[in-house]
Scaffold this motif. Structure first.
Motif, mmCIF file in Angstrom:
data_model
loop_
_atom_site.group_PDB
_atom_site.id
_atom_site.type_symbol
_atom_site.label_atom_id
_atom_site.label_comp_id
_atom_site.label_asym_id
_atom_site.label_seq_id
_atom_site.Cartn_x
_atom_site.Cartn_y
_atom_site.Cartn_z
ATOM 1 N N GLU A 60 0.831 -1.207 0.000
ATOM 2 C CA GLU A 60 0.000 0.000 0.000
ATOM 3 C C GLU A 60 0.869 1.262 0.000
ATOM 4 O OE1 GLU A 60 -3.888 -0.062 2.121
ATOM 5 O OE2 GLU A 60 -3.011 -1.802 3.137
ATOM 6 N N ILE A 61 1.969 1.219 0.716
ATOM 7 C CA ILE A 61 2.888 2.362 0.698
ATOM 8 C C ILE A 61 3.419 2.578 -0.713
ATOM 9 C CG2 ILE A 61 5.177 3.125 1.472
ATOM 10 C CD1 ILE A 61 4.533 1.778 4.171
ATOM 11 N N ARG A 62 3.768 1.496 -1.386
ATOM 12 C CA ARG A 62 4.315 1.604 -2.748
ATOM 13 C C ARG A 62 3.249 2.134 -3.713
ATOM 14 N NH1 ARG A 62 6.324 -2.911 -2.564
ATOM 15 N NH2 ARG A 62 8.426 -2.366 -1.892
ATOM 16 N N LEU A 63 1.994 1.760 -3.515
ATOM 17 C CA LEU A 63 0.919 2.272 -4.370
ATOM 18 C C LEU A 63 0.763 3.788 -4.218
ATOM 19 C CD1 LEU A 63 -1.841 -0.490 -4.002
ATOM 20 C CD2 LEU A 63 -0.536 0.073 -6.068
ATOM 21 N N LEU A 64 1.139 4.319 -3.081
ATOM 22 C CA LEU A 64 1.075 5.762 -2.860
ATOM 23 C C LEU A 64 2.296 6.487 -3.421
ATOM 24 C CD1 LEU A 64 -0.364 5.826 0.776
ATOM 25 C CD2 LEU A 64 -1.514 6.631 -1.289
ATOM 26 N N GLY A 65 3.213 5.731 -3.998
ATOM 27 C CA GLY A 65 4.375 6.348 -4.641
ATOM 28 C C GLY A 65 5.611 6.441 -3.776
ATOM 29 N N PHE A 66 5.560 5.887 -2.564
ATOM 30 C CA PHE A 66 6.720 5.898 -1.675
ATOM 31 C C PHE A 66 7.400 4.533 -1.669
ATOM 32 C CE2 PHE A 66 3.920 9.154 0.248
ATOM 33 C CZ PHE A 66 4.793 10.235 0.250
ATOM 34 N N ARG A 67 8.642 4.511 -1.251
ATOM 35 C CA ARG A 67 9.361 3.260 -1.035
ATOM 36 C C ARG A 67 9.231 2.890 0.440
ATOM 37 N NH1 ARG A 67 15.317 4.097 -3.316
ATOM 38 N NH2 ARG A 67 15.395 1.832 -2.965
ATOM 39 N N PRO A 68 8.808 1.683 0.758
ATOM 40 C CA PRO A 68 8.578 1.318 2.160
ATOM 41 C C PRO A 68 9.871 1.067 2.923
ATOM 42 C CG PRO A 68 8.066 -0.532 0.719
ATOM 43 C CD PRO A 68 8.367 0.630 -0.177
ATOM 44 N N GLU A 115 12.492 -1.619 1.408
ATOM 45 C CA GLU A 115 13.666 -1.170 0.663
ATOM 46 C C GLU A 115 14.618 -0.298 1.478
ATOM 47 O OE1 GLU A 115 12.736 0.342 -3.297
ATOM 48 O OE2 GLU A 115 10.683 -0.397 -3.039
ATOM 49 N N PHE A 116 14.188 0.082 2.667
ATOM 50 C CA PHE A 116 14.994 0.931 3.554
ATOM 51 C C PHE A 116 14.951 0.290 4.941
ATOM 52 C CE2 PHE A 116 14.983 4.187 6.864
ATOM 53 C CZ PHE A 116 16.104 4.946 6.566
ATOM 54 N N PHE A 117 16.117 0.062 5.535
ATOM 55 C CA PHE A 117 16.181 -0.592 6.836
ATOM 56 C C PHE A 117 16.898 0.303 7.837
ATOM 57 C CE2 PHE A 117 15.305 -4.037 4.012
ATOM 58 C CZ PHE A 117 14.558 -4.939 4.755
ATOM 59 N N LYS A 118 16.190 0.641 8.895
ATOM 60 C CA LYS A 118 16.763 1.365 10.018
ATOM 61 C C LYS A 118 17.048 0.337 11.106
ATOM 62 C CE LYS A 118 15.605 4.929 13.454
ATOM 63 N NZ LYS A 118 14.525 5.868 13.895
ATOM 64 N N ILE A 119 18.337 -0.001 11.282
ATOM 65 C CA ILE A 119 18.728 -1.010 12.261
ATOM 66 C C ILE A 119 19.177 -0.300 13.527
ATOM 67 C CG2 ILE A 119 20.135 -3.032 12.713
ATOM 68 C CD1 ILE A 119 18.291 -3.342 10.305
ATOM 69 N N ASP A 120 18.464 -0.527 14.616
ATOM 70 C CA ASP A 120 18.689 0.211 15.858
ATOM 71 C C ASP A 120 19.515 -0.622 16.845
ATOM 72 O OD1 ASP A 120 18.536 2.263 17.677
ATOM 73 O OD2 ASP A 120 16.350 2.420 17.614
ATOM 74 N N GLY A 121 20.006 0.078 17.886
ATOM 75 C CA GLY A 121 20.736 -0.589 18.952
ATOM 76 C C GLY A 121 22.154 -0.941 18.591
ATOM 77 N N MET A 122 22.780 -0.184 17.696
ATOM 78 C CA MET A 122 24.090 -0.579 17.181
ATOM 79 C C MET A 122 25.224 -0.103 18.085
ATOM 80 S SD MET A 122 23.510 -0.604 13.082
ATOM 81 C CE MET A 122 24.892 -1.679 12.865
ATOM 82 N N SER A 123 25.811 1.041 17.800
ATOM 83 C CA SER A 123 26.992 1.442 18.563
ATOM 84 C C SER A 123 26.655 2.308 19.773
ATOM 85 C CB SER A 123 27.974 2.171 17.641
ATOM 86 O OG SER A 123 28.552 1.262 16.733
#
Length: 756
Positions: free
Chosen positions: A327-335, A400-408
């Protein structure tokens, strides 16, 4: 007399081989290969060092031309010496002493010497008097440098008490620059001279001039320091330039946590995306990223979340994560998707995979910010699981975009710090593993794939994230859980950027956390937007867009798309700094500066800087202040730029060298005022026309500002495919364009010459 060319065929002195014939001298200095500091982590092999510093020189006394070569860099220029404005000859040796060349006065006598010496990776060009001689003069070396096409001028020598953060966009030059840097090769060429200037000619080609005086017994030295692995050896052992194929532009988007915190549902995210489609997407907003979607993720702390088994919070996301991505992609954004996969709060998952997790010497599970049960990445099956969950989220769900938390992070609550502690290392399944943290980061990248964008949340360029991720969250959350944004969060954004900007857009893109303007007073909202946008940082929004007042929505629009900005100084700062200086080169507008005057205090202050601090000539300038839309003029006799700034506010001034014809000085399109909307502009002197083309976004109005010299007056304007409205305020024209859809609009502004 035996001539030098006959006397010296080949001599070796201090590791330097010299040959001479027909007035030409060539010699080569070799330095040992520079070791690579990367140790290799886990299964990562140690990278081979491919660069070694080798200086080669050629001098032709017939035209005093000196050529210096090292690696893929060539300096070609002319040596000159003037004494009392009288030129002397710069010649080869006259007495057979190898590598000691001469300064010959107009009578033909040798009065001084110049030599080329190597010290480590440095080459010294030294000028000095012959014994007992006293004369004054100026020596110079002037010519052209040929370097890699990606190389740019910069500054690498810190100065105590610096007050200005220097930034660059385009092939922008500064009088402060002392080096050239190639990100592709991590290769630095640094210059030292009493006076030095470098200017960009075209990609990979630069003009330069070094000069210095010989006074009585004083000598003059020019130093050329070639540093392979500049960043890798000093700051970033995992150095790798940003992969522009994977991430051609700085990511932009929206994410929910800083306003909704852990309560946003799928429909909340989609409702915001529908508003974003109308107001932000036309300006370049690219990603819509989902946070707190995991099972048990609707209530902090994060260590309780089900972070490792892709279990979805069905109450908030009843259709699942793939349907939401579609649904996000149908709105023209990359999820996009937030994950914190170093541990879990899921007790059942822990019991089923007991051996995957860390335990202390008493067998008790080791907890961290990421989970009550913290992953042991030295267990092969655990790493395979990390790859698999990221593969599923990427390939099967479509993120398509990954925010990986808890790193350094900044303490042992985060896994990079935790895994380095001796008492924790002893608990690993394989205590001999050099860097368990890198094994995690590598698994994330392998799972999500090479074509996905990876944001390391609380990532450090000093760690392995630099090799695998495109972006790094450089500071803490701008808000506390379930609290609105406050001024201290804005100041933290600035101080973290100032400290880490020296690697931004070279190794990793800086992420300042979301830009929030809805709850801030207007002046503070402008300040936060300037902090985010002026340096070209990753730009994600977090406000509830429904009901956001128009002028604050425009602030968000004025940050998009992210301007292509890189640091001017390649070393860290600490503090906030009152002045940020963006040096711009635009194909049609020319070279100019955009200066941010920040007032971090609670009372009004005058914020000032000097042309010397900005790296520009002290001359008259004309300009325009962006936020209050006021003309700005500077006279060289003033010797400093100064503005009164309200508390917690910023004033943003574009300054241009004054022309004697009408000139573009600003627009309201973008905070950087970098002319991204100007795709053509030219002054036609005979007809007194300023012709150009601007790119419009949808039906949103665009205003640009034209400085009109006193001898001209505005006549008329014609616009193609857009409406134009002109307002004249003193000697500045404000021209507002408004079209019906996105596209380019040609314009022509007619001027008349005043009759004196």
């Amino acid at each position: 007399m035996i001539e030098r060319r006959d006397f010296l065929k080949k001599v070796a002195i201090s590791g330097v081989a010299l040959t001479s014939a027909n007035g030409l001298t060539s010699f080569t200095s070799r330095f040992p290969d520079t070791p690579n500091n990367s140790e290799g982590q886990g299964i990562i092999e140690k990278e081979k060092d491919t660069l070694s510093a080798v200086w080669k020189f050629d001098f032709d006394e017939r035209n005093a031309q000196l050529i210096l070569q090292n690696l893929n860099v060539t300096l070609k220029g002319k040596l000159r010496f003037l004494s009392d404005d009288t030129p002397w000859m710069v010649c080869c040796s006259r007495d057979g002493v190898a590598n000691r060349n001469t300064l010959v006065d107009p009578r033909g006598d040798v009065q001084g010497y110049w030599v080329l010496n190597t010290v480590g990776t440095q080459l010294e060009l030294l000028f000095y008097h012959r014994t007992a001689q006293r004369f004054a003069g100026r020596f110079s070396f002037e010519g052209t440098i040929f370097f890699s096409e990606d190389a740019f001028p910069c500054r690498t020598k810190p100065v105590v008490g610096e007050r200005v953060l220097n930034l660059m966009s385009g092939f922008a030059d500064s009088l402060l620059n002392d080096s050239l840097f190639s990100p592709k090769d991590d290769l630095l060429l640094q210059f030292t001279a009493a006076n030095f200037r470098i200017q960009t000619v075209v990609k990979g080609e630069f003009s330069f001039r070094l000069s210095g005086r010989i006074e009585d017994a004083a000598e003059t030295v020019f130093v050329f320091n070639m540093e392979p692995g500049y960043f890798q050896k000093r700051y970033i052992p995992y150095y790798q330039p940003i992969d522009r194929k994977r991430c051609p532009v700085v990511p932009t988007g929206w994410m929910s946590w800083n306003t909704y915190f852990d309560k946003a549902s799928a429909e909340d995210n989609l409702a915001e995306a529908r508003i974003g489609k109308k107001y932000l997407q036309p300006f370049g907003c690219e990603f819509w990223s989902i946070e707190s979607w995991q099972g048990n993720s609707d209530q902090l702390p994060v260590r309780d979340f089900y972070n490792m088994n892709l279990e979805v919070n069905e109450k908030q996301f009843p259709k699942g994560m793939k349907a939401l991505a579609d649904e996000i992609r149908l709105l023209g954004f990359r999820p996009g998707l937030w994950m914190a996969p170093f541990g879990t709060g899921n007790e059942l998952f822990y019991k089923e995979h007991h051996s995957w997790f860390l335990h202390d010497k008493n067998g008790k599970p080791i907890s961290s910010w990421n989970g009550k049960y913290t992953l042991d990445p030295t267990v092969r099956e655990a790493r395979e699981h990390l790859r698999e969950i990221h593969r599923i989220a990427s390939r099967e769900w479509g993120y398509e975009f990954f925010k990986i938390d808890g790193m350094s992070g900044r303490n042992s609550g985060y896994c990079a710090h935790l895994y380095e502690r001796p008492e924790i290392r002893a608990c690993f399944n394989d205590p001999s593993c050099l860097n368990p943290f890198e094994l995690c980061v590598q698994a994330f990248r392998e799972g999500m794939g090479e074509d996905r964008v990876f944001l390391a949340c609380q990532g450090h360029t000093s760690g392995p994230e630099a090799r695998y991720a495109e972006a790094s969250r450089i500071g803490a959350d701008i808000v506390h859980p379930n609290q609105p944004v406050v001024w201290s969060g804005v100041v933290n954004q600035a101080s973290c950027l100032v400290n880490q900007v020296f690697t931004h857009n070279i190794v990793m893109i800086a992420d300042p956390d979301t830009l929030l303007v809805g709850d801030l007073p207007l002046e503070e909202a402008r300040t936060s937007a300037t902090i985010v946008a002026l340096p070209g940082q990753m730009t994600f929004f977090g406000d509830k867009l429904a009901g956001l007042e128009e002028r604050k929505m425009k602030i968000l629009q004025q940050t998009l798309p992210v301007a292509d900005v890189r640091p001017g100084n390649l070393y860290p700062y600490f503090g906030t700094m009152p002045v940020w200086n963006l040096r711009i080169q635009h194909e049609f507008i020319g070279k100019y500066n955009v200066i941010a005057f920040f007032n971090w205090e609670d009372q009004r202050n005058f914020i000032s800087t000097t042309p010397e601090e900005l790296g520009i000539e002290n001359q008259d300038y004309t300009g325009f202040e962006f936020w209050e839309k006021q003309p700005f003029n500077y006279k060289s006799i003033e010797k400093q730029f100064s503005l009164e700034v309200p508390p917690h506010a910023v004033r943003l001034v574009a300054i241009h060298p004054i022309k004697d014809v009408p000139q573009w000085i600003s627009s309201d399109r973008h905070i950087t005022q970098n002319g991204m909307e100007v795709s053509a502009m030219e002054w036609e002197s005979k007809r007194m026309l300023l012709n150009g083309t601007v790119r419009l976004v949808g039906s949103f109005p665009l205003s640009m500002y034209i400085k009109v010299p006193r001898r001209y007056t505005f006549g008329d304007i014609t616009c193609k495919d857009a409406k134009c409205r002109v307002i004249q305020n003193q000697d500045v024209l404000s021209i507002t364009f408004q079209g019906e859809e996105s596209g380019e609009t040609d314009f022509s502004i007619k001027f008349k010459q005043k009759i004196s």
